[in-house]
Design a protein around this motif. Structure first.
Motif, short mmCIF file in Angstrom:
data_model
loop_
_atom_site.label_atom_id
_atom_site.label_comp_id
_atom_site.label_asym_id
_atom_site.label_seq_id
_atom_site.Cartn_x
_atom_site.Cartn_y
_atom_site.Cartn_z
N ALA A 54 -50.40 25.67 -12.45
CA ALA A 54 -49.11 25.23 -11.91
C ALA A 54 -49.40 24.35 -10.70
CB ALA A 54 -48.27 26.43 -11.49
N ASP A 55 -48.94 23.12 -10.74
CA ASP A 55 -49.13 22.16 -9.64
C ASP A 55 -47.73 21.81 -9.16
OD1 ASP A 55 -49.52 19.94 -8.01
OD2 ASP A 55 -51.18 19.19 -9.23
N VAL A 56 -47.31 22.45 -8.07
CA VAL A 56 -45.90 22.37 -7.69
C VAL A 56 -45.72 22.15 -6.18
CG1 VAL A 56 -45.05 23.81 -9.59
CG2 VAL A 56 -45.77 24.90 -7.46
N VAL A 57 -44.55 21.65 -5.85
CA VAL A 57 -44.13 21.56 -4.46
C VAL A 57 -42.99 22.56 -4.27
CG1 VAL A 57 -43.02 20.12 -2.71
CG2 VAL A 57 -44.85 19.18 -4.12
N LEU A 58 -43.15 23.46 -3.29
CA LEU A 58 -42.08 24.40 -2.95
C LEU A 58 -41.34 23.82 -1.76
CD1 LEU A 58 -44.56 26.17 -4.13
CD2 LEU A 58 -43.29 28.10 -3.21
N GLU A 59 -40.02 23.87 -1.83
CA GLU A 59 -39.22 23.38 -0.71
C GLU A 59 -38.20 24.43 -0.33
OE1 GLU A 59 -37.37 19.56 -1.24
OE2 GLU A 59 -36.29 19.71 0.66
N SER A 60 -38.09 24.67 0.97
CA SER A 60 -37.11 25.61 1.47
C SER A 60 -35.73 24.96 1.41
CB SER A 60 -37.47 25.99 2.91
OG SER A 60 -36.50 26.88 3.42
N VAL A 61 -34.82 25.59 0.68
CA VAL A 61 -33.45 25.07 0.56
C VAL A 61 -32.49 26.19 0.96
CG1 VAL A 61 -34.03 23.41 -1.25
CG2 VAL A 61 -33.30 25.71 -1.88
N VAL A 62 -31.23 25.83 1.16
CA VAL A 62 -30.24 26.84 1.52
C VAL A 62 -30.17 27.88 0.40
CG1 VAL A 62 -27.80 27.28 2.01
CG2 VAL A 62 -28.91 25.22 2.91
N GLY A 63 -30.39 29.12 0.72
CA GLY A 63 -30.29 30.19 -0.26
C GLY A 63 -31.56 30.48 -1.02
N GLY A 64 -32.62 29.74 -0.77
CA GLY A 64 -33.84 30.04 -1.52
C GLY A 64 -34.92 28.99 -1.42
N PRO A 93 -43.03 19.46 -17.26
CA PRO A 93 -42.38 19.34 -15.96
C PRO A 93 -41.49 20.55 -15.69
CG PRO A 93 -41.52 17.69 -17.51
CD PRO A 93 -42.52 18.52 -18.26
N VAL A 94 -41.49 21.01 -14.44
CA VAL A 94 -40.62 22.13 -14.06
C VAL A 94 -39.81 21.75 -12.82
CG1 VAL A 94 -41.97 24.02 -15.04
CG2 VAL A 94 -42.51 23.20 -12.74
N ARG A 95 -38.60 22.28 -12.77
CA ARG A 95 -37.72 22.08 -11.62
C ARG A 95 -36.79 23.29 -11.59
NH1 ARG A 95 -36.61 17.42 -9.10
NH2 ARG A 95 -34.84 17.47 -7.69
N GLU A 96 -37.14 24.26 -10.74
CA GLU A 96 -36.41 25.54 -10.76
C GLU A 96 -36.07 25.99 -9.35
OE1 GLU A 96 -35.39 26.81 -13.48
OE2 GLU A 96 -36.64 25.80 -14.96
N HIS A 97 -35.13 26.93 -9.29
CA HIS A 97 -34.76 27.52 -8.01
C HIS A 97 -35.09 29.01 -8.01
CE1 HIS A 97 -32.71 24.26 -5.89
NE2 HIS A 97 -32.43 23.82 -7.10
N PHE A 98 -35.55 29.48 -6.86
CA PHE A 98 -35.83 30.90 -6.65
C PHE A 98 -34.89 31.38 -5.56
CE2 PHE A 98 -39.81 31.69 -9.02
CZ PHE A 98 -40.04 30.40 -9.46
N THR A 99 -34.13 32.43 -5.87
CA THR A 99 -33.16 32.95 -4.89
C THR A 99 -33.25 34.48 -4.84
OG1 THR A 99 -31.45 33.08 -6.60
CG2 THR A 99 -31.50 31.07 -5.28
N GLU A 100 -32.81 35.03 -3.70
CA GLU A 100 -32.68 36.48 -3.60
C GLU A 100 -31.69 36.91 -4.68
OE1 GLU A 100 -34.28 38.35 -1.41
OE2 GLU A 100 -34.94 36.91 0.11
N GLY A 101 -32.05 37.86 -5.47
CA GLY A 101 -31.16 38.34 -6.52
C GLY A 101 -31.20 37.50 -7.80
N GLY A 102 -32.06 36.50 -7.85
CA GLY A 102 -32.20 35.72 -9.08
C GLY A 102 -32.68 36.61 -10.21
N ASP A 103 -32.19 36.36 -11.41
CA ASP A 103 -32.51 37.26 -12.53
C ASP A 103 -33.28 36.55 -13.66
OD1 ASP A 103 -30.60 35.62 -13.54
OD2 ASP A 103 -29.16 37.19 -14.03
N HIS A 111 -38.43 37.79 -3.75
CA HIS A 111 -38.47 39.14 -3.18
C HIS A 111 -39.24 39.12 -1.88
CE1 HIS A 111 -36.66 41.15 -6.51
NE2 HIS A 111 -37.60 40.83 -7.35
N ASP A 112 -38.63 39.55 -0.79
CA ASP A 112 -39.32 39.64 0.50
C ASP A 112 -40.06 38.36 0.83
OD1 ASP A 112 -38.45 42.26 0.60
OD2 ASP A 112 -40.28 43.06 -0.30
N GLY A 113 -39.43 37.23 0.53
CA GLY A 113 -40.08 35.96 0.85
C GLY A 113 -41.21 35.58 -0.09
#
Ligand SMILES: [Zn+2]
Length: 174
Positions: A54-64, A93-103, A111-113
């Motif tokens: 996985a070669d990805v860029v993580l970006e802090s966004v509102v809510g996740g 290619p991937v483009r996804e969001h990770f959020t607290e409570g994401g299912d 989870h816990d950052g």
């Protein structure tokens, strides 16, 4: 301490993103590699023990955290036309969001950052594994009449068709 017990052993795709999350807009580049078991569909599979990247860029966004990049995996299977071995490398290619409570439906869980990229990587590869792979795009397949592998030998069963192709070749060459 007790609440940590249920957390699975940290796999190679877990990113500790608490620091990233302190400032909206912060970005990290991460390259992670690891083995994920049981990545297969009816026509192909990631070979056992093969690492996925996985070669990805993580970006802090509102809510996740948003994750953008590519997932790369090798696969092997059986060519649907000639039944010889087939295989290649997928770059998804991937483009996804990770959020607290994401299912794992709209968004993946945070989870816990901690961002565990593994479910996203798994989904991306499973969606792209070929169901009916070919050993090469122009595979000629097996003759249904005589069983000759037409990639290796010229089949004599349908001379009419061969002549037509020959005529086309002459046109193309002239
Ligand atoms: Zn083939």
């Amino acid at each position: 301490m007790v609440q940590k017990q249920k957390t699975q052993a940290h796999g190679p795709f877990v990113v500790h993103a608490a620091r990233l999350r302190r400032q909206i807009g912060s970005r990290w580049h991460e390259v992670r590699r690891g083995v994920i078991e049981d990545l297969a569909c009816s026509g192909s599979a990631v070979p056992e023990g093969a690492e996925i990247e996985a070669d990805v860029v993580l970006e802090s966004v509102v809510g996740g955290v948003s994750v953008t990049g590519t997932v790369q995996a090798t696969w092997t299977g059986t060519c649907r036309r000639c039944l010889e071995a087939a295989g290649d490398t997928l770059v998804v290619p991937v483009r996804e969001h990770f959020t607290e409570g994401g299912d794992g439906e709209e968004t993946y869980p945070l989870h816990d950052g901690e961002v565990d990229l593994e479910p996203m990587v798994r989904d991306a590869v499973l969606l792209e594994l070929p169901q009916a792979p070919l050993c090469r795009p122009q595979c000629q397949g097996i003759c249904p009449t005589c069983g000759v592998n037409r990639n290796e030998e010229t089949c004599r069963c349908r001379p009419q068709r061969d002549e037509r192709w020959a005529a086309l070749d002459v046109l193309r060459d002239s």
